[in-house]
Design a protein around this motif. Structure first.
Motif, PDB file in Angstrom:
ATOM      1  N   ALA A 221     -81.599 -32.906 -10.966  1.00 19.86           N
ATOM      2  CA  ALA A 221     -80.945 -33.529 -12.121  1.00 19.86           C
ATOM      3  C   ALA A 221     -80.550 -32.483 -13.159  1.00 19.86           C
ATOM      4  O   ALA A 221     -79.411 -32.492 -13.650  1.00 19.86           O
ATOM      5  CB  ALA A 221     -81.876 -34.579 -12.746  1.00 19.86           C
ATOM      6  N   VAL A 222     -81.471 -31.565 -13.500  1.00 25.31           N
ATOM      7  CA  VAL A 222     -81.147 -30.574 -14.534  1.00 25.31           C
ATOM      8  C   VAL A 222     -80.200 -29.498 -14.003  1.00 25.31           C
ATOM      9  O   VAL A 222     -79.497 -28.848 -14.786  1.00 25.31           O
ATOM     10  CB  VAL A 222     -82.426 -29.920 -15.107  1.00 25.31           C
ATOM     11  CG1 VAL A 222     -83.321 -30.956 -15.758  1.00 25.31           C
ATOM     12  CG2 VAL A 222     -83.184 -29.137 -14.045  1.00 25.31           C
ATOM     13  N   GLY A 225     -76.715 -31.773 -13.649  1.00 22.70           N
ATOM     14  CA  GLY A 225     -76.288 -32.475 -14.846  1.00 22.70           C
ATOM     15  C   GLY A 225     -75.321 -31.656 -15.699  1.00 22.70           C
ATOM     16  O   GLY A 225     -75.613 -30.521 -16.050  1.00 22.70           O
ATOM     17  N   GLY A 226     -74.185 -32.247 -16.030  1.00 24.02           N
ATOM     18  CA  GLY A 226     -73.187 -31.564 -16.840  1.00 24.02           C
ATOM     19  C   GLY A 226     -72.328 -30.586 -16.071  1.00 24.02           C
ATOM     20  O   GLY A 226     -71.403 -29.988 -16.643  1.00 24.02           O
ATOM     21  N   TYR A 229     -72.112 -33.273 -11.866  1.00 29.14           N
ATOM     22  CA  TYR A 229     -71.961 -34.678 -12.251  1.00 29.14           C
ATOM     23  C   TYR A 229     -72.179 -34.797 -13.764  1.00 29.14           C
ATOM     24  O   TYR A 229     -72.915 -34.010 -14.359  1.00 29.14           O
ATOM     25  CB  TYR A 229     -72.995 -35.567 -11.534  1.00 29.14           C
ATOM     26  CG  TYR A 229     -72.951 -35.482 -10.026  1.00 29.14           C
ATOM     27  CD1 TYR A 229     -72.080 -36.268  -9.281  1.00 29.14           C
ATOM     28  CD2 TYR A 229     -73.805 -34.614  -9.347  1.00 29.14           C
ATOM     29  CE1 TYR A 229     -72.055 -36.199  -7.895  1.00 29.14           C
ATOM     30  CE2 TYR A 229     -73.780 -34.528  -7.957  1.00 29.14           C
ATOM     31  CZ  TYR A 229     -72.903 -35.322  -7.237  1.00 29.14           C
ATOM     32  OH  TYR A 229     -72.878 -35.241  -5.866  1.00 29.14           O
ATOM     33  N   TRP A 231     -73.819 -36.307 -17.143  1.00 26.49           N
ATOM     34  CA  TRP A 231     -75.202 -36.722 -17.384  1.00 26.49           C
ATOM     35  C   TRP A 231     -75.373 -38.243 -17.272  1.00 26.49           C
ATOM     36  O   TRP A 231     -76.465 -38.716 -16.941  1.00 26.49           O
ATOM     37  CB  TRP A 231     -75.651 -36.250 -18.764  1.00 26.49           C
ATOM     38  CG  TRP A 231     -75.997 -34.790 -18.790  1.00 26.49           C
ATOM     39  CD1 TRP A 231     -75.266 -33.781 -19.319  1.00 26.49           C
ATOM     40  CD2 TRP A 231     -77.175 -34.189 -18.242  1.00 26.49           C
ATOM     41  NE1 TRP A 231     -75.906 -32.566 -19.129  1.00 26.49           N
ATOM     42  CE2 TRP A 231     -77.082 -32.794 -18.480  1.00 26.49           C
ATOM     43  CE3 TRP A 231     -78.292 -34.670 -17.579  1.00 26.49           C
ATOM     44  CZ2 TRP A 231     -78.062 -31.901 -18.081  1.00 26.49           C
ATOM     45  CZ3 TRP A 231     -79.279 -33.785 -17.172  1.00 26.49           C
ATOM     46  CH2 TRP A 231     -79.159 -32.424 -17.417  1.00 26.49           C
ATOM     47  N   SER A 232     -74.317 -38.970 -17.564  1.00 29.77           N
ATOM     48  CA  SER A 232     -74.401 -40.434 -17.501  1.00 29.77           C
ATOM     49  C   SER A 232     -74.037 -40.999 -16.132  1.00 29.77           C
ATOM     50  O   SER A 232     -74.023 -42.221 -15.959  1.00 29.77           O
ATOM     51  CB  SER A 232     -73.475 -41.053 -18.557  1.00 29.77           C
ATOM     52  OG  SER A 232     -72.122 -40.634 -18.350  1.00 29.77           O
ATOM     53  N   ILE A 236     -77.152 -38.670 -11.554  1.00 28.59           N
ATOM     54  CA  ILE A 236     -78.109 -38.014 -12.441  1.00 28.59           C
ATOM     55  C   ILE A 236     -79.115 -39.015 -13.000  1.00 28.59           C
ATOM     56  O   ILE A 236     -80.320 -38.747 -13.065  1.00 28.59           O
ATOM     57  CB  ILE A 236     -77.370 -37.285 -13.586  1.00 28.59           C
ATOM     58  CG1 ILE A 236     -76.420 -36.232 -13.015  1.00 28.59           C
ATOM     59  CG2 ILE A 236     -78.367 -36.649 -14.537  1.00 28.59           C
ATOM     60  CD1 ILE A 236     -77.088 -35.179 -12.168  1.00 28.59           C
ATOM     61  N   LEU A 240     -83.182 -38.796 -12.427  1.00 25.52           N
ATOM     62  CA  LEU A 240     -84.137 -38.755 -13.533  1.00 25.52           C
ATOM     63  C   LEU A 240     -85.094 -39.938 -13.480  1.00 25.52           C
ATOM     64  O   LEU A 240     -86.305 -39.792 -13.729  1.00 25.52           O
ATOM     65  CB  LEU A 240     -83.386 -38.736 -14.867  1.00 25.52           C
ATOM     66  CG  LEU A 240     -82.624 -37.447 -15.187  1.00 25.52           C
ATOM     67  CD1 LEU A 240     -81.807 -37.613 -16.464  1.00 25.52           C
ATOM     68  CD2 LEU A 240     -83.585 -36.269 -15.335  1.00 25.52           C
ATOM     69  N   SER A 417     -79.906 -25.629 -17.746  1.00 25.41           N
ATOM     70  CA  SER A 417     -79.083 -26.767 -18.120  1.00 25.41           C
ATOM     71  C   SER A 417     -78.746 -26.766 -19.609  1.00 25.41           C
ATOM     72  O   SER A 417     -77.586 -26.899 -19.998  1.00 25.41           O
ATOM     73  CB  SER A 417     -79.814 -28.062 -17.752  1.00 25.41           C
ATOM     74  OG  SER A 417     -79.080 -29.181 -18.156  1.00 25.41           O
ATOM     75  N   ALA A 421     -75.084 -25.769 -20.995  1.00 20.05           N
ATOM     76  CA  ALA A 421     -74.282 -26.787 -21.661  1.00 20.05           C
ATOM     77  C   ALA A 421     -73.777 -26.287 -23.009  1.00 20.05           C
ATOM     78  O   ALA A 421     -72.620 -26.533 -23.389  1.00 20.05           O
ATOM     79  CB  ALA A 421     -75.109 -28.058 -21.846  1.00 20.05           C
TER      80      ALA A 421
END
Length: 533
Positions: A221-222, A225-226, A229, A231-232, A236, A240, A417, A421
């Protein structure tokens, strides 16, 4: 105190030197492999035609290392250090050989994951074995040398990786074999004569089966993420959620296991819990120094990966000097708290200094900043390991050490992450705002062959940036500088929280031969009684 005396294995000076040299080699292998591949990765994926799987070469190694680290500590507590560290070295060497002969990206990714499984035990078990043969009071000066080894590997990795990529990238993996074999023979020789006592055991299969997928889901996920994919995105969010559910069930299972993978009673001691949080937080910020300083030299200043690695020597020197010096001082005074506080303060100052980097910052100035940052990091890393080892019983020594390594590794993944970001957000904002004006200053001929539609292509490598027209290149370099300023500012804020957290640590004394924490009740009583400033 007689029943609580430290009863680890006392080695002769020659045996200790042999064992410690071998353990330093194992730490060097694990630390080097984290940095040597990154420099050569563009060459590797180009040769294997796998640009679409680029990130998995790193992700597979990171996930396997983080997921296996807690297991090694517990297994070594149950079965003894020698067979487990020999297994870890053997897995790492076999995977290195297989990675070197990879013919496809899929093979390389799988073998890098196997390498990570071995690497998860190298650093953790090295620290733990030192704790078996030396009482806490004497460990500082030896474990300080581990910090120096880590610093050398952090700088040598990019330099060596860049050079071997030009020769034959497969030697990046083959180079592990002779060094690892020497470590294997030496560790086996010494520990065979001085085995660490084991005890009756029962494997916590349920705990292991819950912990590993929880860590894998969190790291995926980390990592994604961003980037891969949003984060929403459902991917992801699902990862999480799965990590959270598995973590809760894992904690429940550990409260009922007779031999838990992660003994939860350790976290009833406030010092251990606080030190674990500090390791996690510091791991996030440490990523800034190791990854983003070379990015400044390559993307902004236009140096090659090999040159940028050499320019990192001041930071390496700072880590080496403060790691060794703090180790000897800690062994002399028998306390570690104020070294952690000082390390947090100096690291924060170093990161704040890096927010002042500009396109025309002279090398002597950036080198001074790196020296300050290195001094702070070297003061911090090894005393934290001592803090966690000093608070637990001998029976939990291995899992306590692996918890520190795991927390720092997890922090590094989260730092990837968070700081990534921050960097990408500033970079996109600056380029979007300033590229149109720069494009207007181009001649018709230059403008005809240039497009700003793909910002990733413009910023993908130092070579791509160097080939840009002057007005565009200036905008890109300044955008990177602004992005790095934000990265270092965020990292400085994170390490500033470490100052507060380390101030909250009790100022405990490191115990010598006369103290051994085999009885949790006795240990807790001693800890409560020894909190003088």
């Amino acid at each position: 105190m007689g029943d609580n005396a430290w009863t680890g294995q006392r080695l002769q000076r020659g045996e200790l030197a042999t064992l410690f040299g071998a353990l330093m080699l194992t730490v060097f292998l694990a630390a080097l492999d984290q940095t040597i591949v990154g420099t050569a990765l563009p060459t590797i994926v180009g040769d294997l035609n796998g640009m679409s799987e680029y990130t998995w070469v790193v992700t597979a190694y990171l996930i396997a290392t983080a997921a296996s680290t807690p297991l090694y500590g517990k297994l070594s507590d149950l079965y003894g250090r020698r067979p487990i560290i020999l297994m870890a070295i053997a897995i790492f060497l076999a995977a290195s050989a297989l990675a070197g002969i990879s013919q496809t990206m899929l093979q390389l990714i799988l073998f890098r994951g196997l390498q990570g499984l071995g690497a998860g035990g190298l650093m953790t078990l090295a620290f733990t074995i030192v704790s078996d043969v030396l009482p806490p009071r004497e460990r500082g000066k030896y474990q300080g040398l581990f910090g120096a080894v880590f610093a050398v590997a952090s700088v040598a990795g990019p330099v060596l990786g860049g050079w071997l990529a030009e020769v034959d990238w497969r030697w990046i993996f083959y180079i592990n074999l002779p060094t690892g074999l020497v470590a294997l023979v030496a560790v086996n020789s010494v520990l065979r004569r001085h085995p660490v006592p084991t005890r009756q055991h029962k494997i916590d299969y349920l705990g292991a089966g819950l912990l590993v997928p929880a860590v894998v889901c969190l790291l995926l996920a980390v990592t994604w993420g961003g980037k891969e994919y949003a984060w929403s995105s459902p991917v992801i969010v699902s990862l999480l959620a799965a990590a959270g559910v598995l973590a809760v069930v894992f904690v429940w299972a550990e409260t009922r296991a007779s031999e838990p993978i992660l003994p939860l009673h350790m976290f009833r001691q406030g010092t251990f819990t606080l030190a674990t949080v500090i390791a996690l937080v510091f791991g996030i910020a440490m990523f800034a120094g190791i990854v983003y300083i070379p990015l400044f030299f390559q993307m902004v200043r236009g140096y090659t990966p090999t040159q940028s690695g050499l320019l990192m020597l001041p930071m390496m020197s700072g880590i080496v000097l403060s790691s060794i010096a703090s180790g000897f001082f800690i062994s002399r005074v028998g306390r570690y708290k104020w070294f952690l506080v000082a390390g947090s303060v100096i690291t924060t100052i170093g990161l704040i200094l890096f927010t002042q980097l500009h396109l025309d910052t002279p090398l002597w100035q950036s080198s001074t900043y790196m020296l300050v940052l290195g001094l702070g990091m070297g003061l911090f890393m090894q005393p934290l390991v001592l803090a966690m080892q000093n608070i637990v019983t001998m029976a939990d020594l291995g899992v306590a050490t692996s918890t520190n390594t795991f927390a720092r590794t997890l922090g590094g993944a989260i730092g990837t992450s968070i700081l990534g970001a921050v960097m990408n957000a500033t970079l996109d904002t600056e380029l979007t705002a300033n590229l149109p004006a720069a494009l207007a200053r181009l001649s018709p001929e230059e403008a005809a062959g240039f497009s700003t539609d793909d910002l990733a292509a413009i910023t993908q490598s130092p070579t791509a940036i160097a080939a840009l027209p002057d007005p565009i290149r200036s905008v890109v370099q300044h955008a990177f500088t602004d992005g790095l300023d934000d990265v270092f500012l965020v990292a400085a804020c994170i390490t500033a929280t470490c100052i507060v957290l380390t101030l909250l640590l009790p100022n405990l004394t490191l115990h010598g031969d006369e103290h051994r924490r085999d009885d949790p009740e006795t240990a807790a009583h001693e800890i409560r009684a020894d909190t003088s400033p």
